[in-house]
Design an enzyme around this catalytic site. Sequence first.
Site, PDB file in Angstrom:
ATOM      1  N   ASP A 496       5.536   4.965  -0.132  1.00  0.00           N
ATOM      2  CA  ASP A 496       5.135   3.644  -0.585  1.00  0.00           C
ATOM      3  C   ASP A 496       4.539   3.822  -1.981  1.00  0.00           C
ATOM      4  OD1 ASP A 496       4.487   0.911  -0.546  1.00  0.00           O
ATOM      5  OD2 ASP A 496       2.469   1.353   0.191  1.00  0.00           O
ATOM      6  N   THR A 498       2.114   1.290  -4.012  1.00  0.00           N
ATOM      7  CA  THR A 498       0.743   0.862  -4.195  1.00  0.00           C
ATOM      8  C   THR A 498      -0.162   1.441  -3.118  1.00  0.00           C
ATOM      9  OG1 THR A 498       1.579  -1.209  -5.126  1.00  0.00           O
ATOM     10  CG2 THR A 498      -0.742  -1.151  -4.503  1.00  0.00           C
ATOM     11  N   PHE A 611      -0.698 -15.533   1.782  1.00  0.00           N
ATOM     12  CA  PHE A 611       0.411 -14.743   1.246  1.00  0.00           C
ATOM     13  C   PHE A 611       1.309 -14.255   2.380  1.00  0.00           C
ATOM     14  CE2 PHE A 611       2.267 -10.619   0.232  1.00  0.00           C
ATOM     15  CZ  PHE A 611       2.994 -10.932  -0.905  1.00  0.00           C
ATOM     16  N   ARG A 667       1.835  -4.357 -13.453  1.00  0.00           N
ATOM     17  CA  ARG A 667       1.992  -5.267 -12.324  1.00  0.00           C
ATOM     18  C   ARG A 667       1.937  -6.688 -12.864  1.00  0.00           C
ATOM     19  NH1 ARG A 667       0.193  -4.851  -6.891  1.00  0.00           N
ATOM     20  NH2 ARG A 667       1.159  -6.537  -5.695  1.00  0.00           N
ATOM     21  N   ASP A 733       6.906  -3.915  -4.526  1.00  0.00           N
ATOM     22  CA  ASP A 733       6.692  -4.368  -5.901  1.00  0.00           C
ATOM     23  C   ASP A 733       8.023  -4.647  -6.592  1.00  0.00           C
ATOM     24  OD1 ASP A 733       5.342  -5.066  -8.160  1.00  0.00           O
ATOM     25  OD2 ASP A 733       4.118  -3.264  -8.240  1.00  0.00           O
ATOM     26  N   GLY A 925      -0.252   2.459   5.418  1.00  0.00           N
ATOM     27  CA  GLY A 925      -0.378   1.908   6.753  1.00  0.00           C
ATOM     28  C   GLY A 925      -0.336   0.406   6.837  1.00  0.00           C
ATOM     29  N   ASN A 927       1.806  -2.183   5.402  1.00  0.00           N
ATOM     30  CA  ASN A 927       3.116  -2.763   5.722  1.00  0.00           C
ATOM     31  C   ASN A 927       4.135  -1.694   6.094  1.00  0.00           C
ATOM     32  OD1 ASN A 927       2.442  -5.505   5.165  1.00  0.00           O
ATOM     33  ND2 ASN A 927       2.503  -5.024   2.989  1.00  0.00           N
ATOM     34  N   ASP A 928       3.631  -0.500   6.419  1.00  0.00           N
ATOM     35  CA  ASP A 928       4.545   0.624   6.612  1.00  0.00           C
ATOM     36  C   ASP A 928       4.588   1.124   8.054  1.00  0.00           C
ATOM     37  OD1 ASP A 928       4.878   0.635   3.785  1.00  0.00           O
ATOM     38  OD2 ASP A 928       3.006   1.731   3.598  1.00  0.00           O
TER      39      ASP A 928
END
Length: 1250
Positions: A496, A498, A611, A667, A733, A925, A927-928
């Site tokens: 990942d 970020t 979001f 970003r 991203d 951890g 979104n993974d």
Amino acid sequence: MNRLTDSTASASLSNMANTRLLLTKMMLNDGGEEELVLRSYEKDGLKMVIFYLMVVLSLGLVLLLIYWKPELECYLKKRRCALYKAEVVMIKDHYGHASVVKVDYIFLDDVSTAEGYNRHVYHDAPVDVDDTTVLVTGDSPTVRYFDFQQIRYIWDAQQYTFRKLEDLSSGTRCATIHDEFPGLSASTQAHKRLLHGLNSIVIEVKSYWRLFIEEVLNPFYIFQVCSIILWAFDEYYYYASCIFLISLISISVSLYETKRQSRTLSDMVGSLETNISVCRGGQEFEEIPNQNLVPGDLIAIPPHGCVMMCDAVLVAGTCIVNESMLTGESVPVTKTPLSHQEDEEVYTPENHKRHTLFAGTHVVQTRYYGQAKVLAVVVRTGFNTAKGELVRAILYPKPLGFKFYQDAMRFILFLAGVASLGMIYSIIIETQMGAYPGKIVLRVLDIITIVVPPALPAAMTVGTVYAQNRLKKAGIFCISPPRINFCGRINTFCFDKTGTLTEDGLDMWGVVPAQNQCFQEPIRKLPELPRSQILVCMATCHSLTLIDGELMGDPLDLIMFNSLNWSLEEPGQDTTKYDTLMPTIVKPSDKDSFMSDEVPFEVGIVRQFTFSSSMQRMSVITRTLGHNHMEIYSKGAPEKIASLCNPDTVPENFQPVLHTYTVQGLRVIALAYRPLEAKVNWHQVQRISRDKVECNLTFLGLLVMQNQLKPETTPVIRTLLEAKLRTVMVTGDMIQTAVSVSRNCGMVHPRDKVVIVNAHPPDKQQTARIEWEYAELPTDIDIVSEQDTDIDSDAGQDSNASSPLLSPGSESRMTAVKFDCVDNESETEAVAMLPMRLNLFRRDRDGGACWRKGYRTVNVSDEGPRHHLAINGKSFAVITAHFPEMLEKICTKGTVFARMLPEQKCQLIQNLQKLDYIVGMCGDGANDCEALKAAHAGISLSEAEASVAAPFTSRISNIECVVTAMREGRAALVTSFGCFKYMALYSFIQFVSVLILYTFGANLSDFEFLYIDLVITTTIAVLMGYTGPYHKLVRKKPPGSLVKVSNLLSIIMQVLLVGGMQVSAYFYLRSQSWYEEPPPSKDLENVHSWESTVIFLVSSYMYISVAFCFSKGPPFRKPIYTNYPFLISMMFLFGFSTFLLLLPLPEIEHFLEMKELHEKSITFRLYLFGFAVAFAIMSSFMEYMIVDSSMLKPCYKAIKKRGPQNRYKVVENEIKNSDWPPVGQVTFPTTNAIHVSDIHVEMNSQSAIH
């Protein structure tokens, strides 16, 4: 005619119903990893009689076989029957493992309850329920069900099939959750609890007695018990007693560790028994235990928070939640109520996770208005919750399918075959000698215990145990030890971005406002922003909240808000400034700067659209004090926000300016707003649909942040690349930002080219297509972002910051070009080329210009640049659906996967595994979780000691843990290979010894066996794996298969050498003038003989020598001399064996039942010592100079090429021999791809019929 047709149709339906009613086999969860095949069985009286007769005749062996192979129970005791009559079902899972499960009954009080259950469980079922809705036993309606791996399956009497017991998480519309669950009565709740069971995730901690019985019934210990009984009959009492004692200690340690791990896991996933307030309808609430909750309950979340015991969807109020237990992400998350805008949607926890409180998460605070309660509807309970699914993945892991373990089982079968040959030889020899039949049987059976050593499985796990302990000391916790060996074979590692490759926190770079369809000059000092919509957007469009007086929330939101120097106030119960309810208020800290004569400048956040990864944006509806209307502000992915804006407000040079920033690794977030009509009031806002307000927005500008690489990232990536390991970035991203970061950290070499894969779905004009284009436009300079970059001093940043930023010199040029309105094509071209000219120079310490680090001129004729593919989630989905034949090449050459949804990350991991990659995944951890679980070795960066988010959890907050885990994995794997080879040679050495001795009716004595098996072999097997991992990763990878040519050659050569040396020692003994051949013995008890003494002494050195040969150090483990316990034990064993041979004491000779060796000449003993030394030298020579010789490596490779290649290597060769990727071209779907899709649909249709 119509009547006949109706009759025919009715008969057809009746026949179909009868056919389904008589089915004896069915499939559940078709097509997934949870696919199950069911076969139904009932009792058979005749088979039962025969079965018990077999049990008696076999002395219980049949019961043991059924314990090991449960499906035998169905074959031996039961007969096939229709599903509706099944007493037990035999279940085979996706991996071919069989289980036998009892079909049970739930007795309900009345038929109406059962009818209500049926309507609720199956949302598509008709409302009218006839007498087939439930099965009736006597006067009481019943529901037939079975539980498998903590999931309940119930009998659907309308469809004549078993189905998974559903809850509100599937097939329930959002409107239904709002309107039809005002609270369950106590009786309804009790009936539902009968169906769904208690709301608890309980991991059974078995008693020591039960664990002992299960351990003893393990095939390994059954073999041990049989061996001990055999040795006792053979009068090897001391040996049998010692092995029994060792086995007892081993069982005790195993029971202690098993119970400890079980208790630890139970404590980790368990929760305290607490009460929760449930609504009984209206305003009536009742306190009940959490374990009594059922789907459909309406619960009130305590004001001061709690630990959730179920999955529930918020319908009123807001919650601040810490989800670190499930995701490893400790940043609090704001949960908002399910809005009426989503009424027509079907609720799913994945798509509506921002409204869902998950079991195991900690509700820190609740937000409510006045005396109102924060309410949530329970949607899932027990093991059906998100936490329950993760726990089930631990309790019932999918088979790892590691080739090493498969080969180990094959080799054990091969050893069993060798034992059978030895048994035949022994029978022939001992029969010719006229031995007693009983002794022949004992000797023959003893060969099995020699060739297949009982300690083999335990010895293979020693390396893993040591590696797990070392990882724990390094701050890496593992809840799945078998995966440690996988770390040693990883050839592709996904990261990942970020929080993993880059820092968690962001630094504010500035804002680029847009006005009149033009970008303005960037504003770097945000407190100096004039009062405008872009300022209000940044101050309000976030999910921040106050927890104990401290502002908490998403790191990006925190940085954005804190950069404005504004303050935030949470709603109070006594304030009525905004209608009757008080929203969150934001206002400038310096009130004098934003104050008129009448009203202070304050903005209230009336409604929040949180979001969503799938929507790539968040929005808020606000009202400024003194205004007569509300406004909506949105922020999110630039492409998404631009698509929601009025095109007349989006600058014409939007794409090139966006590219300018993203190519530098910055970003970028877009901002937009729209005023709402004055007639829209607070109550309408609370129910308005999101898509009705997030449209026709006015584009405000870009918010630019810099995300620095962690200082450890680049060295680790360099280490992995030097070790020839493929690295892949998988991020949510933007693709340009991801490409820039991949260059910064070294994933993409400066001379390599990045090709962006843009795939478009079919539309009205044309079919699906793929466009291939370079990420950077052609120029004489390759732009490669650097780590050490000068930063504008006005920004107040450290000049040593590692994130690439625009230098002061280039910023002026940038402003002159890109922020003016573009009137002609040439200026557009100039803007597009801008990224190629930024950051090319920097000032050295003397003030002179110099080339910036990381940038170089590249000659077009240079050879060697590689192509890397970069693709976003949208294109990945299009290729998966319309270009399946292209997916293998994309996954093989892809380095950057951007804008990937969590489920797409998991799909990528699975596709890489299909290509035969051994895949590792490292993420923070959040979104993974799915990808971390799917990978062969998933590492979650988390402060928690252990979580269910991944097999590995690292307290090291950077990717250095990846190198540590791989080094330990390689050491553990090599240790497992070494221990296995040693145990195999140990078996062969002893096998050769006893065959030579059996030839003359001799055997080793009780204590000679003890010395070899316990003192030598056990000590070596335990300490061999203590050697630590090598300090660096090398290109060479450890072998993954026991049947590798070099391994087989090593074992074969060592076995031949063993046989040759022992036979030579025997013939040397026979050549002595004093030697007399012993008389034949019918009882085969001749242990006090010269043959047994010589073979024992010579072979004892062989066990030590092969241990040294197989304890290899670099390049995967430290040198053997660093393993002090092993080295000391080897020296002691060698010294003691030498003492037995050269300086034997009569007392020791008598104790070991050896011949009087001290009476023979020293020359004889020195010759025997020479045999031992010669074996050690020749054994080492063969292992290090022949087996590991560089001369044989071409032969190994040639033989390996004949075997099946890994799929990814085949794809790589195809790409190498073709002009791919087709840069500058457009690819359309092939005809074959369409046919494949059609065939797939037909196959699914056929399977549905059957």
